[in-house]
Design an enzyme around this catalytic site. Structure first.
Site, mmCIF file in Angstrom:
data_model
loop_
_atom_site.group_PDB
_atom_site.id
_atom_site.type_symbol
_atom_site.label_atom_id
_atom_site.label_comp_id
_atom_site.label_asym_id
_atom_site.label_seq_id
_atom_site.Cartn_x
_atom_site.Cartn_y
_atom_site.Cartn_z
ATOM 1 N N GLY A 176 -43.395 49.135 -23.640
ATOM 2 C CA GLY A 176 -44.346 49.622 -22.631
ATOM 3 C C GLY A 176 -43.683 49.617 -21.275
ATOM 4 O O GLY A 176 -42.662 48.950 -21.085
ATOM 5 N N HIS B 296 -34.699 49.380 -29.206
ATOM 6 C CA HIS B 296 -35.727 50.199 -29.876
ATOM 7 C C HIS B 296 -35.274 50.622 -31.275
ATOM 8 O O HIS B 296 -34.518 51.589 -31.407
ATOM 9 C CB HIS B 296 -36.035 51.437 -29.023
ATOM 10 C CG HIS B 296 -36.800 51.086 -27.788
ATOM 11 N ND1 HIS B 296 -38.174 51.030 -27.749
ATOM 12 C CD2 HIS B 296 -36.372 50.719 -26.562
ATOM 13 C CE1 HIS B 296 -38.565 50.665 -26.549
ATOM 14 N NE2 HIS B 296 -37.496 50.467 -25.806
#
Ligand code: XMP
Length: 512
Positions: free
Chosen positions: A54, A168
């Site tokens: 985020g 990620h």
């Protein structure tokens, strides 16, 4: 219901990608709001939880959080980027602002080939995108991987089955990311996998039958992929208790009604009614030039037609529509609710409650390409599944200004030429949409020895993944030349053709 993995959405642009990756591994997943309560989560009954990344920082006083009790439930958990930092903060480790952040490719050194790194090399290329990083581990956690700039690139506690990665794993730039996710799901959380479109069909059919009982369902067919797949699924569940309605609103392309009739009466027969409402729409649109006004008129006219058809159908309590998962997520995004109205998309089924129907939305947990897979599994013909999207308001929003029968005639003829020529283009299958737009601008031309004063057609040909962003296509000049010369020669009323070279954003795909 199958096993489900919950993804907590902390506003990452990648939350949907995490969901896609996990589903590709055969595990069903749903994205939930980051502040879902412990009890709500338990109702969903996830076998594992993934915390997304985020844009926020846990160092800011008002950062998106989560119910800390959830961490003590014993559900295996994987925090990604911000998700890992939040875990560290809640579990009394600590997080600090990095000196310069780390963005782009990095190589992590893995401490042991166990748990989420099982079977992987000690050195892995990953994709990083973070400003903050964990500097002190929570009690009972170990460092699982590091980079020179990030001392805790991955952390975990085998006892608690809680892990975090700073990079990620969901993006393609982390080549072994899928293996890391698979390790977490299979080795840590014990997922069985096996979620496929055929499981989805079985579950949906069951659910639709239970919900509908003896009542009837109206399914508005738009001619596009989503509504066709909804109709096929409901047909599988309840057969003729569903009445599919295709409205010929006079704003369709050439041959569209015939194509739909042929598909649903012979290729994939289902209970379909084609309603000729050309006059209703064209009369209602008379004089309307403002794009939003046109959309509203069309939406209203659709409603009137469905309402009147419903009165002739026994217990027509339900209305089916093809809402997709991205629409559902977008309307409750962590960025703060629905985005502002750029265009009031009329989705044929996007009808208001006062209509008195209960909605059935069987695709509300699927992504666009999953809908295509589902359609294939249901046996819908390829010619339908590969159709380009066509907007609910049809050609009315591709005629700038007044929608008259004459303008529709000109646009339809031009569009047929464009479609014929586009099919000769070698990368046609990569095109998202190719269409003609009728401009109310007149310009002077010369044909033979005669002066002409006629309208302009704009060509719009774009690539896109989901319609949210788009790029104009660099079509070969010869192809553009052929399209232009055919339109000008073959369509009376056109003497100029222009090519739209705007991307979305800042433009949109349709002109209205
Ligand atoms: P825009 O013009 O907003 O379009 O960039 C994005 C995609 O959505 C389609 N579109 C619509 N589809 N009802 C629909 O069902 C609508 O009112 C509508 N308006 C635009 C458009 O064709 C493109 O694929």
């Amino acid at each position: 219901m199958n096993e489900v993995v919950a993804i907590f959405d902390f506003g990452s642009q990648y939350a949907q990608l995490i969901a896609r990756r996990i589903r590709e591994l055969g595990v069903y997943t749903e994205i939930v709001e980051h502040d879902i309560s412990r009890d709500e989560l338990l109702k969903l009954g996830p076998v594992a939880v993934v915390l997304s990344g985020g844009p926020a920082s846990v160092l800011e006083p008002k950062h998106p959080g989560m119910d800390p009790e959830i961490i003590s439930l014993g559900i295996p958990m994987l925090g990604i980027c911000y998700g890992m930092q939040l875990l560290a903060k809640i579990l009394e480790g600590s997080v600090e602002k990095g000196r310069s952040g780390e963005y782009g490719p990095a190589t992590i050194e893995v401490n042991s080939g166990k748990n989420i790194f099982k079977g992987l090399d000690p050195s892995l290329n990953v994709w990083m995108s973070h400003g903050d990083h964990v500097i002190k581990l929570p009690k009972g956690f170990q460092v699982l991987a590091r980079t020179p700039g990030c001392p805790v690139a991955a952390m975990g506690s085998d006892d608690r089955k809680v892990y975090g990665v700073q990079f990620h794993p969901e993006v393609v730039h982390t080549p072994k990311g899928v293996d890391i996710l698979r390790n977490f799901l299979v080795h840590v959380a014990g997922c069985r996998g096996g979620w496929t479109m055929s499981t989805f069909i079985e579950e949906s059919v069951q659910e639709i039958r239970e919900r509908v009982g003896d009542a009837s369902v109206i399914c508005a067919l738009s001619g596009g992929v989503d509504s066709a797949v909804v109709a096929a699924l409901i047909d599988r569940a309840i057969g003729d208790q569903m009445q599919a309605i295709f409205v010929d609103n006079g704003l369709l392309r050439n041959y569209e009604v015939e194509e739909i009739r042929a598909i649903f009466s012979s290729d994939y027969p289902l209970n379909i009614q084609i309603v000729d409402a050309k006059r209703d729409f064209l009369d209602a649109l008379k004089g309307a030039v403002d794009p939003e006004e046109k959309r509203k008129i069309i939406g209203r006219t659709f409603i009137e037609i469905f309402r009147s058809k419903a009165t002739h159908i026994n217990e027509a309590r339900f209305l089916a529509q093809g809402t997709l998962y991205p629409d559902v997520i977008e309307s409750r995004s962590a960025h703060g609710g629905p985005s502002s109205t750029i265009k009031s998309h009329h989705n044929v089924g996007g009808l208001p409650d006062e209509l008195g129907f209960d909605l059935i939305e069987p695709l509300r947990y699927l992504f666009k390409d999953e809908v295509r897979l589902l359609g294939k599994e249901l046996g819908l013909p390829d010619k339908l599944l590969t159709r380009q999207p066509f907007p609910g308001p049809g050609l009315a929003i591709r005629i700038i200004g007044d929608v008259t029968e004459e303008n529709l005639r000109v646009l339809r003829k031009a569009d047929v030429i464009l479609q014929e020529e586009m099919k000769t283009y070698e990368s046609y299958k990569d095109i998202w949409q190719s269409f003609a737009v009728f401009l109310p601008v007149k310009s002077v031309g010369v044909m033979g020895d005669e002066r002409t004063y006629a309208n302009v057609i704009a060509l719009r040909v774009v690539t896109s993944v989901d319609g949210m962003t788009a790029d104009w296509v660099n079509l070969p000049y010869e192809l553009l030349g052929r399209i232009s010369s055919r339109m000008i020669n073959e369509v009376k009323g056109i003497n100029r053709v222009v090519y739209d070279i705007s991307s979305k954003p800042p433009s949109t795909i349709e002109w209205e």
